[in-house]
Write an enzyme that holds these catalytic residues in place. Structure first.
Site, PDB file in Angstrom:
ATOM      1  N   ARG A  86     -13.937  49.514 -35.880  1.00  0.00           N
ATOM      2  CA  ARG A  86     -14.493  50.661 -36.587  1.00  0.00           C
ATOM      3  C   ARG A  86     -15.431  51.457 -35.692  1.00  0.00           C
ATOM      4  O   ARG A  86     -15.489  52.660 -35.754  1.00  0.00           O
ATOM      5  CB  ARG A  86     -15.232  50.177 -37.832  1.00  0.00           C
ATOM      6  CG  ARG A  86     -15.793  51.295 -38.664  1.00  0.00           C
ATOM      7  CD  ARG A  86     -16.119  50.822 -40.058  1.00  0.00           C
ATOM      8  NE  ARG A  86     -17.288  49.969 -40.070  1.00  0.00           N
ATOM      9  CZ  ARG A  86     -17.656  49.244 -41.123  1.00  0.00           C
ATOM     10  NH1 ARG A  86     -16.931  49.231 -42.213  1.00  0.00           N
ATOM     11  NH2 ARG A  86     -18.731  48.514 -41.072  1.00  0.00           N
ATOM     12  N   TYR A  87     -16.213  50.748 -34.865  1.00  0.00           N
ATOM     13  CA  TYR A  87     -17.142  51.398 -33.939  1.00  0.00           C
ATOM     14  C   TYR A  87     -16.542  51.314 -32.551  1.00  0.00           C
ATOM     15  O   TYR A  87     -15.886  50.328 -32.213  1.00  0.00           O
ATOM     16  CB  TYR A  87     -18.485  50.676 -33.941  1.00  0.00           C
ATOM     17  CG  TYR A  87     -19.140  50.579 -35.289  1.00  0.00           C
ATOM     18  CD1 TYR A  87     -19.673  51.708 -35.906  1.00  0.00           C
ATOM     19  CD2 TYR A  87     -19.226  49.365 -35.954  1.00  0.00           C
ATOM     20  CE1 TYR A  87     -20.285  51.617 -37.136  1.00  0.00           C
ATOM     21  CE2 TYR A  87     -19.841  49.270 -37.190  1.00  0.00           C
ATOM     22  CZ  TYR A  87     -20.366  50.396 -37.773  1.00  0.00           C
ATOM     23  OH  TYR A  87     -20.967  50.295 -38.992  1.00  0.00           O
ATOM     24  N   ARG A  90     -17.335  48.032 -30.127  1.00  0.00           N
ATOM     25  CA  ARG A  90     -17.288  46.648 -30.593  1.00  0.00           C
ATOM     26  C   ARG A  90     -16.224  46.432 -31.658  1.00  0.00           C
ATOM     27  O   ARG A  90     -15.938  47.342 -32.423  1.00  0.00           O
ATOM     28  CB  ARG A  90     -18.661  46.204 -31.121  1.00  0.00           C
ATOM     29  CG  ARG A  90     -19.270  47.110 -32.174  1.00  0.00           C
ATOM     30  CD  ARG A  90     -20.799  47.077 -32.019  1.00  0.00           C
ATOM     31  NE  ARG A  90     -21.512  47.676 -33.130  1.00  0.00           N
ATOM     32  CZ  ARG A  90     -21.746  48.988 -33.249  1.00  0.00           C
ATOM     33  NH1 ARG A  90     -21.260  49.843 -32.358  1.00  0.00           N
ATOM     34  NH2 ARG A  90     -22.442  49.438 -34.261  1.00  0.00           N
ATOM     35  N   CYS A  99     -14.799  28.960 -44.695  1.00  0.00           N
ATOM     36  CA  CYS A  99     -16.255  28.835 -44.567  1.00  0.00           C
ATOM     37  C   CYS A  99     -16.686  27.457 -45.049  1.00  0.00           C
ATOM     38  O   CYS A  99     -15.945  26.792 -45.770  1.00  0.00           O
ATOM     39  CB  CYS A  99     -16.977  29.880 -45.416  1.00  0.00           C
ATOM     40  SG  CYS A  99     -16.474  31.567 -45.076  1.00  0.00           S
ATOM     41  N   CYS A 103     -19.970  31.907 -50.790  1.00  0.00           N
ATOM     42  CA  CYS A 103     -21.115  32.581 -51.403  1.00  0.00           C
ATOM     43  C   CYS A 103     -20.580  33.461 -52.521  1.00  0.00           C
ATOM     44  O   CYS A 103     -19.616  34.205 -52.314  1.00  0.00           O
ATOM     45  CB  CYS A 103     -21.830  33.428 -50.360  1.00  0.00           C
ATOM     46  SG  CYS A 103     -22.125  32.511 -48.836  1.00  0.00           S
ATOM     47  N   CYS A 106     -20.104  37.205 -51.776  1.00  0.00           N
ATOM     48  CA  CYS A 106     -19.511  37.553 -50.481  1.00  0.00           C
ATOM     49  C   CYS A 106     -18.728  38.861 -50.546  1.00  0.00           C
ATOM     50  O   CYS A 106     -17.902  39.055 -51.435  1.00  0.00           O
ATOM     51  CB  CYS A 106     -18.578  36.443 -50.006  1.00  0.00           C
ATOM     52  SG  CYS A 106     -17.736  36.864 -48.464  1.00  0.00           S
ATOM     53  N   ARG A 108     -16.480  39.667 -48.534  1.00  0.00           N
ATOM     54  CA  ARG A 108     -15.076  39.395 -48.188  1.00  0.00           C
ATOM     55  C   ARG A 108     -14.508  38.341 -49.132  1.00  0.00           C
ATOM     56  O   ARG A 108     -13.598  37.613 -48.773  1.00  0.00           O
ATOM     57  CB  ARG A 108     -14.963  38.902 -46.741  1.00  0.00           C
ATOM     58  CG  ARG A 108     -15.392  39.927 -45.714  1.00  0.00           C
ATOM     59  CD  ARG A 108     -14.718  39.722 -44.361  1.00  0.00           C
ATOM     60  NE  ARG A 108     -15.135  40.760 -43.446  1.00  0.00           N
ATOM     61  CZ  ARG A 108     -16.106  40.630 -42.546  1.00  0.00           C
ATOM     62  NH1 ARG A 108     -16.741  39.486 -42.421  1.00  0.00           N
ATOM     63  NH2 ARG A 108     -16.418  41.641 -41.766  1.00  0.00           N
ATOM     64  N   ASP A 266     -23.123  44.476 -51.076  1.00  0.00           N
ATOM     65  CA  ASP A 266     -21.924  45.327 -51.113  1.00  0.00           C
ATOM     66  C   ASP A 266     -21.257  45.322 -52.481  1.00  0.00           C
ATOM     67  O   ASP A 266     -21.493  44.445 -53.305  1.00  0.00           O
ATOM     68  CB  ASP A 266     -20.928  44.859 -50.046  1.00  0.00           C
ATOM     69  CG  ASP A 266     -21.415  45.175 -48.643  1.00  0.00           C
ATOM     70  OD1 ASP A 266     -21.704  46.355 -48.385  1.00  0.00           O
ATOM     71  OD2 ASP A 266     -21.518  44.244 -47.824  1.00  0.00           O
ATOM     72  N   ASP A 303     -23.725  49.207 -45.891  1.00  0.00           N
ATOM     73  CA  ASP A 303     -22.390  49.428 -45.342  1.00  0.00           C
ATOM     74  C   ASP A 303     -21.730  50.420 -46.295  1.00  0.00           C
ATOM     75  O   ASP A 303     -21.453  50.071 -47.447  1.00  0.00           O
ATOM     76  CB  ASP A 303     -21.629  48.093 -45.303  1.00  0.00           C
ATOM     77  CG  ASP A 303     -20.775  47.987 -44.072  1.00  0.00           C
ATOM     78  OD1 ASP A 303     -20.094  48.984 -43.751  1.00  0.00           O
ATOM     79  OD2 ASP A 303     -20.787  46.920 -43.434  1.00  0.00           O
ATOM     80  N   LYS A 310     -22.261  51.215 -41.079  1.00  0.00           N
ATOM     81  CA  LYS A 310     -23.566  50.765 -41.588  1.00  0.00           C
ATOM     82  C   LYS A 310     -24.635  51.762 -41.180  1.00  0.00           C
ATOM     83  O   LYS A 310     -24.653  52.194 -40.033  1.00  0.00           O
ATOM     84  CB  LYS A 310     -23.935  49.435 -40.941  1.00  0.00           C
ATOM     85  CG  LYS A 310     -23.229  48.239 -41.507  1.00  0.00           C
ATOM     86  CD  LYS A 310     -23.786  46.981 -40.856  1.00  0.00           C
ATOM     87  CE  LYS A 310     -22.815  45.845 -40.991  1.00  0.00           C
ATOM     88  NZ  LYS A 310     -21.571  46.058 -40.221  1.00  0.00           N
TER      89      LYS A 310
END
Ligand SMILES: *Cc1c(COP(=O)(O)O)cnc(C)c1O
Ligand code: SF4
Length: 343
Positions: A86-87, A90, A99, A103, A106, A108, A266, A303, A310
């Site tokens: 996206r950037y 990076r 994981c 969470c 989350c 995602r 988010d 974000d 972000k």
């Protein structure tokens, strides 16, 4: 003590009520349950700051119209499977979708836990894309949680990245040092040694997560020369007070971890009970500014939904007046004027 992954285990541990079991089974079908052994040991009740993050709740069945399947647009910016670009300088490499904990908030949550490690041919394609894209300076391994991968696999991946001349930095976004500190082994520390600049960005949200074993794992990472930063999510009822945030950020600095980002929560589906308003987040950051050492303060970021990046969301201390004049608000709330040179 094994991890908790099923509703009947939660009932057995007193972390859920029998009358809620059917709703929780429905929740668990969409968003799986996993509470690592370390976090299981640190929970005192389903309503404490750790329980609220990991024990499912029937409130997750409530969805709001603004919520999204892919809240930060990971899939909209994927040039090859497993990579988000996206950037310019990076990329994010989703090395695994697994994981040590799931969470409940989350961003995602619709992809984590669904599949395991990125297949070898996708990893090859992702590394080929990185090698062919000279603007890429940094590779961010996230997931899922990249530190669930074996030291052998991580070492091989780091070696392949180090062989790409324009890549200089590798960042691991992880919860493992806190939620599964036993995984920070000598073999892992050895695998992370590299000529690249290696950073670990620890995801942690409340000081209660920083158990003695977690602090010892952070100390091992620090002594192994790994740069340590943290990211936290602002969570309603968990860390949305100036005291909770101050205690967390100070404890992180004592563990030699620099607070980097405080994320506004988010718009993942079924997570509205975790979200504060942006005004509440700004007021908390304003309450900390000036009171708490500057090295303790992360930037408060949003974000932008849809994958637009972000950005820091304040609070703002500057207001433009006319002719190069600015009004500046100090940490106590008083305003002052600042004059730019003529240009
Ligand atoms: C958050 C994020 C990054 C890293 O952003 P920084 O501001 O450098 O921490 C990179 N790529 C994507 C897609 C992201 O969501
Ligand atoms: S550890 Fe990270 S990726 Fe995994 S469920 Fe929690 S927030 Fe999501």
């Amino acid at each position: 003590m094994p991890a908790l992954t099923r509703v009947d285990q939660l009932l057995h541990e007193g972390l859920a009520r029998p009358e809620d079991a059917p709703a929780l089974d429905a929740v668990a079908e969409a968003f799986r349950i996993r509470i690592s052994a370390e976090m299981r040991g640190a929970i005192t009740s389903a309503a404490d700051p750790i329980g609220l993050q990991f024990v499912p709740s029937d409130r997750e069945l409530g969805e709001r119209p603004e919520e999204l399947h892919d809240p930060i647009g990971d899939r909209a910016h994927a040039p090859v499977p497993g990579l988000t670009h996206r950037y310019q300088d990076r990329v994010i490499l989703h090395a695994t979708q697994t994981c040590e904990v799931y969470c409940r908030f989350c961003f995602r949550r619709e992809t984590v836990g669904a599949t395991g490690t990125l297949p070898d041919e996708d990893l090859d394609a992702a590394l080929a894309y990185i090698a062919d894209t000279p603007q890429i300076w940094e590779v961010i391994l996230t997931g899922g949680d990249p530190l669930v991968l074996s030291p052998r696999r991580l070492k091989a991946m780091l070696q392949r990245l180090a062989a790409i001349p324009h890549v200089g930095v590798v960042r691991f976004h992880t919860r493992v040092p806190v939620v599964a500190p036993e995984k920070i082994t000598a073999a892992l520390l050895e695998a992370l040694q590299s000529d690249l600049s290696v950073f670990v960005v620890l995801h942690t949200n409340h000081v209660q997560e920083l158990t003695p074993a977690a602090r010892a794992a952070l100390d091992r990472l620090n002594k192994a020369g790994i740069g340590l930063l943290s990211q936290s999510v602002l969570l309603r009822g968990i860390n949305d007070s100036a005291e909770a945030l101050a205690d967390l950020f100070r404890a992180l600095i004592r563990c030699k971890v620099k607070p980097y980002y405080l994320h506004h929560c988010d718009l993942a589906r079924g997570t509205s009970h975790f979200r504060t308003t942006i005004a509440e987040g700004q007021a908390l950051m304003a309450a900390l500014r000036g009171k708490l050492s500057g090295i303790c303060l992360p930037s408060y970021v949003l974000d932008i939904p849809g994958g637009f990046g972000k950005v820091p969301i304040g609070p703002g201390y500057l207001q433009a007046q006319e002719n190069g004049l600015w009004q500046v608000t100090d940490p106590k709330g008083q305003t002052h004027l600042y004059q730019d040179p003529d240009r």
